[in-house]
Design a protein around this motif. Structure first.
Motif, PDB file in Angstrom:
ATOM      1  N   ASP A 172     -15.097 -33.446  11.120  1.00 23.96           N
ATOM      2  CA  ASP A 172     -13.630 -33.433  11.073  1.00 23.96           C
ATOM      3  C   ASP A 172     -13.038 -32.712  12.291  1.00 23.96           C
ATOM      4  O   ASP A 172     -11.849 -32.455  12.342  1.00 23.96           O
ATOM      5  N   ASN A 173     -13.896 -32.397  13.255  1.00 24.37           N
ATOM      6  CA  ASN A 173     -13.411 -31.677  14.444  1.00 24.37           C
ATOM      7  C   ASN A 173     -13.268 -32.664  15.600  1.00 24.37           C
ATOM      8  O   ASN A 173     -14.254 -33.059  16.219  1.00 24.37           O
ATOM      9  N   PRO A 174     -12.024 -33.105  15.904  1.00 28.41           N
ATOM     10  CA  PRO A 174     -11.819 -34.210  16.848  1.00 28.41           C
ATOM     11  C   PRO A 174     -12.228 -33.904  18.284  1.00 28.41           C
ATOM     12  O   PRO A 174     -12.308 -32.750  18.693  1.00 28.41           O
ATOM     13  N   LEU A 200      -1.837 -24.947  20.902  1.00 25.80           N
ATOM     14  CA  LEU A 200      -2.849 -24.887  19.837  1.00 25.80           C
ATOM     15  C   LEU A 200      -4.073 -24.088  20.265  1.00 25.80           C
ATOM     16  O   LEU A 200      -4.828 -23.606  19.429  1.00 25.80           O
ATOM     17  N   ARG A 201      -4.311 -24.030  21.577  1.00 24.23           N
ATOM     18  CA  ARG A 201      -5.427 -23.223  22.094  1.00 24.23           C
ATOM     19  C   ARG A 201      -5.012 -22.690  23.464  1.00 24.23           C
ATOM     20  O   ARG A 201      -4.637 -23.480  24.326  1.00 24.23           O
ATOM     21  N   PRO A 202      -5.057 -21.351  23.675  1.00 22.89           N
ATOM     22  CA  PRO A 202      -4.673 -20.828  24.985  1.00 22.89           C
ATOM     23  C   PRO A 202      -5.781 -21.030  26.000  1.00 22.89           C
ATOM     24  O   PRO A 202      -6.964 -21.060  25.642  1.00 22.89           O
ATOM     25  N   PRO A 220      -8.159 -28.539  14.558  1.00 27.52           N
ATOM     26  CA  PRO A 220      -9.190 -28.326  13.531  1.00 27.52           C
ATOM     27  C   PRO A 220     -10.354 -27.466  14.013  1.00 27.52           C
ATOM     28  O   PRO A 220     -10.868 -26.638  13.271  1.00 27.52           O
ATOM     29  N   GLY A 221     -10.730 -27.612  15.305  1.00 22.77           N
ATOM     30  CA  GLY A 221     -11.887 -26.878  15.829  1.00 22.77           C
ATOM     31  C   GLY A 221     -11.685 -25.370  15.822  1.00 22.77           C
ATOM     32  O   GLY A 221     -12.654 -24.614  15.807  1.00 22.77           O
ATOM     33  N   MET A 222     -10.429 -24.925  15.807  1.00 24.72           N
ATOM     34  CA  MET A 222     -10.169 -23.489  15.909  1.00 24.72           C
ATOM     35  C   MET A 222     -10.469 -22.773  14.590  1.00 24.72           C
ATOM     36  O   MET A 222     -10.443 -21.552  14.527  1.00 24.72           O
ATOM     37  N   GLU A 260     -13.692 -28.266  35.584  1.00 22.51           N
ATOM     38  CA  GLU A 260     -13.189 -27.000  36.131  1.00 22.51           C
ATOM     39  C   GLU A 260     -13.064 -25.922  35.053  1.00 22.51           C
ATOM     40  O   GLU A 260     -12.855 -24.757  35.363  1.00 22.51           O
ATOM     41  N   THR A 261     -13.219 -26.295  33.752  1.00 21.22           N
ATOM     42  CA  THR A 261     -13.135 -25.286  32.680  1.00 21.22           C
ATOM     43  C   THR A 261     -14.544 -24.886  32.238  1.00 21.22           C
ATOM     44  O   THR A 261     -14.990 -23.777  32.495  1.00 21.22           O
ATOM     45  N   VAL A 262     -15.229 -25.800  31.550  1.00 23.93           N
ATOM     46  CA  VAL A 262     -16.600 -25.580  31.086  1.00 23.93           C
ATOM     47  C   VAL A 262     -17.341 -26.917  31.228  1.00 23.93           C
ATOM     48  O   VAL A 262     -16.722 -27.929  31.550  1.00 23.93           O
ATOM     49  N   GLU A 297     -12.228 -22.872  28.036  1.00 20.40           N
ATOM     50  CA  GLU A 297     -11.781 -24.253  27.845  1.00 20.40           C
ATOM     51  C   GLU A 297     -10.281 -24.398  28.105  1.00 20.40           C
ATOM     52  O   GLU A 297      -9.532 -23.420  28.071  1.00 20.40           O
ATOM     53  N   SER A 298      -9.866 -25.670  28.287  1.00 23.45           N
ATOM     54  CA  SER A 298      -8.484 -25.991  28.637  1.00 23.45           C
ATOM     55  C   SER A 298      -7.484 -25.482  27.597  1.00 23.45           C
ATOM     56  O   SER A 298      -7.802 -25.337  26.413  1.00 23.45           O
ATOM     57  N   THR A 299      -6.273 -25.253  28.059  1.00 22.31           N
ATOM     58  CA  THR A 299      -5.138 -24.984  27.164  1.00 22.31           C
ATOM     59  C   THR A 299      -4.843 -26.277  26.412  1.00 22.31           C
ATOM     60  O   THR A 299      -4.858 -27.353  27.014  1.00 22.31           O
ATOM     61  N   PRO A 347     -16.556 -32.985  24.278  1.00 22.01           N
ATOM     62  CA  PRO A 347     -16.404 -31.607  23.816  1.00 22.01           C
ATOM     63  C   PRO A 347     -17.192 -30.705  24.749  1.00 22.01           C
ATOM     64  O   PRO A 347     -17.935 -31.183  25.612  1.00 22.01           O
ATOM     65  N   SER A 348     -17.051 -29.391  24.599  1.00 22.19           N
ATOM     66  CA  SER A 348     -17.876 -28.483  25.385  1.00 22.19           C
ATOM     67  C   SER A 348     -19.344 -28.760  25.050  1.00 22.19           C
ATOM     68  O   SER A 348     -19.684 -29.060  23.900  1.00 22.19           O
ATOM     69  N   ALA A 349     -20.231 -28.660  26.084  1.00 24.25           N
ATOM     70  CA  ALA A 349     -21.623 -29.118  25.931  1.00 24.25           C
ATOM     71  C   ALA A 349     -22.549 -28.018  25.403  1.00 24.25           C
ATOM     72  O   ALA A 349     -23.628 -27.800  25.947  1.00 24.25           O
ATOM     73  N   GLY A 375     -24.425 -30.769  16.592  1.00 22.88           N
ATOM     74  CA  GLY A 375     -24.388 -30.224  15.234  1.00 22.88           C
ATOM     75  C   GLY A 375     -22.960 -29.873  14.864  1.00 22.88           C
ATOM     76  O   GLY A 375     -22.679 -28.853  14.244  1.00 22.88           O
ATOM     77  N   ARG A 376     -22.016 -30.759  15.269  1.00 25.52           N
ATOM     78  CA  ARG A 376     -20.587 -30.464  15.114  1.00 25.52           C
ATOM     79  C   ARG A 376     -20.036 -31.078  13.834  1.00 25.52           C
ATOM     80  O   ARG A 376     -20.341 -32.233  13.530  1.00 25.52           O
ATOM     81  N   PRO A 377     -19.192 -30.338  13.081  1.00 25.11           N
ATOM     82  CA  PRO A 377     -18.588 -30.913  11.878  1.00 25.11           C
ATOM     83  C   PRO A 377     -17.758 -32.151  12.232  1.00 25.11           C
ATOM     84  O   PRO A 377     -17.058 -32.145  13.245  1.00 25.11           O
ATOM     85  N   LEU A 436     -10.333 -36.914  24.719  1.00 30.33           N
ATOM     86  CA  LEU A 436     -10.631 -38.028  25.630  1.00 30.33           C
ATOM     87  C   LEU A 436     -10.267 -37.627  27.052  1.00 30.33           C
ATOM     88  O   LEU A 436      -9.168 -37.123  27.305  1.00 30.33           O
ATOM     89  N   HIS A 437     -11.209 -37.852  27.986  1.00 34.58           N
ATOM     90  CA  HIS A 437     -10.996 -37.487  29.387  1.00 34.58           C
ATOM     91  C   HIS A 437     -10.747 -38.740  30.212  1.00 34.58           C
ATOM     92  O   HIS A 437     -11.481 -39.724  30.091  1.00 34.58           O
ATOM     93  N   ILE A 438      -9.703 -38.670  31.054  1.00 37.24           N
ATOM     94  CA  ILE A 438      -9.365 -39.815  31.901  1.00 37.24           C
ATOM     95  C   ILE A 438      -9.450 -39.399  33.368  1.00 37.24           C
ATOM     96  O   ILE A 438      -9.462 -38.207  33.681  1.00 37.24           O
ATOM     97  N   VAL A 445      -5.853 -35.600  24.994  1.00 36.23           N
ATOM     98  CA  VAL A 445      -6.202 -36.215  26.282  1.00 36.23           C
ATOM     99  C   VAL A 445      -6.204 -35.155  27.384  1.00 36.23           C
ATOM    100  O   VAL A 445      -5.302 -34.319  27.463  1.00 36.23           O
ATOM    101  N   ARG A 446      -7.250 -35.234  28.232  1.00 36.06           N
ATOM    102  CA  ARG A 446      -7.327 -34.312  29.370  1.00 36.06           C
ATOM    103  C   ARG A 446      -7.663 -35.093  30.626  1.00 36.06           C
ATOM    104  O   ARG A 446      -8.454 -36.038  30.587  1.00 36.06           O
ATOM    105  N   PHE A 447      -7.040 -34.710  31.715  1.00 37.11           N
ATOM    106  CA  PHE A 447      -7.255 -35.323  33.026  1.00 37.11           C
ATOM    107  C   PHE A 447      -7.814 -34.209  33.910  1.00 37.11           C
ATOM    108  O   PHE A 447      -7.058 -33.428  34.486  1.00 37.11           O
TER     109      PHE A 447
END
Ligand code: TXA
Ligand code: MG
Length: 378
Positions: free
Chosen positions: A84-86, A217-219, A253-255, A57-59, A203-205, A165-167, A80-82, A89-91, A143-145
């Motif tokens: 150290d950028n975690p 950490l991310r709006p 870290p991704g920000m 429902e986000t991206v 993307e999700s909050t 992650p976003s595709a 091509g993601r660094p 996990l989607h449930i 974690v995201r549901f």
């Protein structure tokens, strides 16, 4: 050919060059009632350690088995993601949380009750089965549901938490359509499930509930105001709206990476409606005279005020959710049209505006012009 068409003609090739030699299957799925056959095919690939992009429902997310280090490594390589950028996990059910999370605070429980399933990611202390490769070496896990029926069906059928992650290729605007994923990742992943447009488009909050005090950490679509109505006052990572510098590092870290960036140089322009239009038109005219191709990212209320090679509207200022859902698609369109530079209007930072301005600031690399000051100078 006009400069815009000539630039667009150069930009129709796939975004990635060399290693696009894998066969990527694309399957359609009804967003509300996806066919069992498509879901089983996707789940089979995920269980076998492959990568599948699917709508949420986000991206669109790029999924892999989140407990399989090799699958996670493939995700980092495909994007091509660094490293150290975690990953998040989607449930597909709340019960799945217990195997990956060590502790659920009272605030976390309230937030889950209020906003899951939906566009809210929570950071928890992780259990040992979650590999360090998934969390970029951290002892916490995101974690995201998700609520999207296609995402939920694929995760449930795979039977494991799905790292997604976003595709997009790393650094580019997140994909809100299957065609965006195809453009970035064809030849690098096994399958794309096309379930139409992602509803929210941002993307999700992300809220960290792993420590004493919850922090955004991310709006995203679940706004600060909505979170505070459930858990009271909540802190906001200062890196969200100003340029992270020196000690002042973002906690997600991704920000810290350049993000959402089209090829064009994006500049934000602040000030009154009239001053912004006058400033952009003056700058655009001078630059177009030197042969540059200039775009303007406007709104339904202002698009008629500009003269440029491409003026694209994000939608009405009265409907911030429309602005949010069109933002990444519009940034990608400017790329397709081959703009050298894009001037963008800004928005109030409350409600959904915080997420919109966070992504816009990053797309612009924090470059901004004050139209009122520029007006006085000239
Ligand atoms: O809406 C979304 O969240 C989408 C869809 C596909 O679910 N996913 C997404 O994932 O946006 P990604 O990888 O593009 O962004 C994940 C963000 C990154 O900024 C990352 O640094 C942060 O989450 N993150 C992940 N695990 C974290 C952790 N343990 N602590 C702090 N930040 C974390
Ligand atoms: Mg991303």
């Amino acid at each position: 050919m006009t400069p815009v068409l000539a630039a667009a003609a150069k930009n129709t090739k796939n975004a990635v060059g060399r290693t696009c030699n894998m066969k990527t299957i694309v399957e359609q799925a009804d967003p509300a009632r996806p066919a069992a056959e498509v879901i089983q095919k996707a789940a089979g690939i995920l269980r076998a350690g492959g990568l599948v992009a699917f709508p949420t429902e986000t991206v669109y997310g790029l999924g892999g088995n989140g407990l399989d280090e090799e699958a996670c490594q493939k995700i980092y390589l495909a994007k091509g993601r660094p490293s150290d950028n975690p990953l998040i996990l989607h449930i597909s059910e709340r019960e799945e949380l217990a195997q990956i999370v060590r502790e659920v605070s009272p605030a976390a429980k309230k937030l889950m009750d209020a906003f899951w399933p939906g566009p809210l990611t929570l950071i928890f202390p992780k259990t040992d089965i979650v590999p360090m490769r998934t969390t970029g070496g951290l002892d916490t896990v995101a974690v995201r549901f998700p609520s999207h029926p296609v995402a939920r069906a694929i995760i449930r059928a795979a039977g494991v938490p799905i790292a997604a992650p976003s595709a997009n290729s790393s650094g580019k605007p997140s994909p809100t359509r299957a065609s965006h994923v195809e453009f970035d990742l064809t030849g690098r992943i096994d399958m794309i499930v096309d379930g139409g447009a992602a509803e929210w488009g941002l993307e999700s909050t992300i809220v960290d509930v792993s420590g004493e005090k919850a922090m955004i950490l991310r709006p995203g679509a679940v706004t600060k105001e909505m979170l505070e109505a459930v858990v009271g006052e909540i802190a906001v990572d200062p890196a969200i709206l100003s340029k992270p510098e020196g000690e002042f590092r973002p906690k997600a870290p991704g920000m810290k990476y350049t993000h959402y960036a089209p090829k064009a140089e994006v500049w934000l322009v602040r000030g009154s409606r009239e001053a912004v239009a006058a400033c952009i038109n003056r700058l655009a005219e001078a630059e177009r005279n030197t042969g540059k191709v200039i775009g303007v990212m406007a709104t339904a209320e202002t698009e008629g005020l500009y003269h440029a090679d491409a003026v694209l509207s994000l939608g009405s200022r009265e409907r911030p959710e429309e602005i949010g859902s069109n933002l990444f698609k519009t940034l990608r369109k400017f790329d397709f049209l081959g703009m050298d530079k894009v001037y963008a209007e800004v928005f109030p930072e409350d409600g959904e505006g915080m997420a919109i301005m966070n992504r816009l600031n990053k797309a612009a690399g924090y470059r901004a012009i004050d139209a009122e000051e520029r007006g006085e100078e000239s």
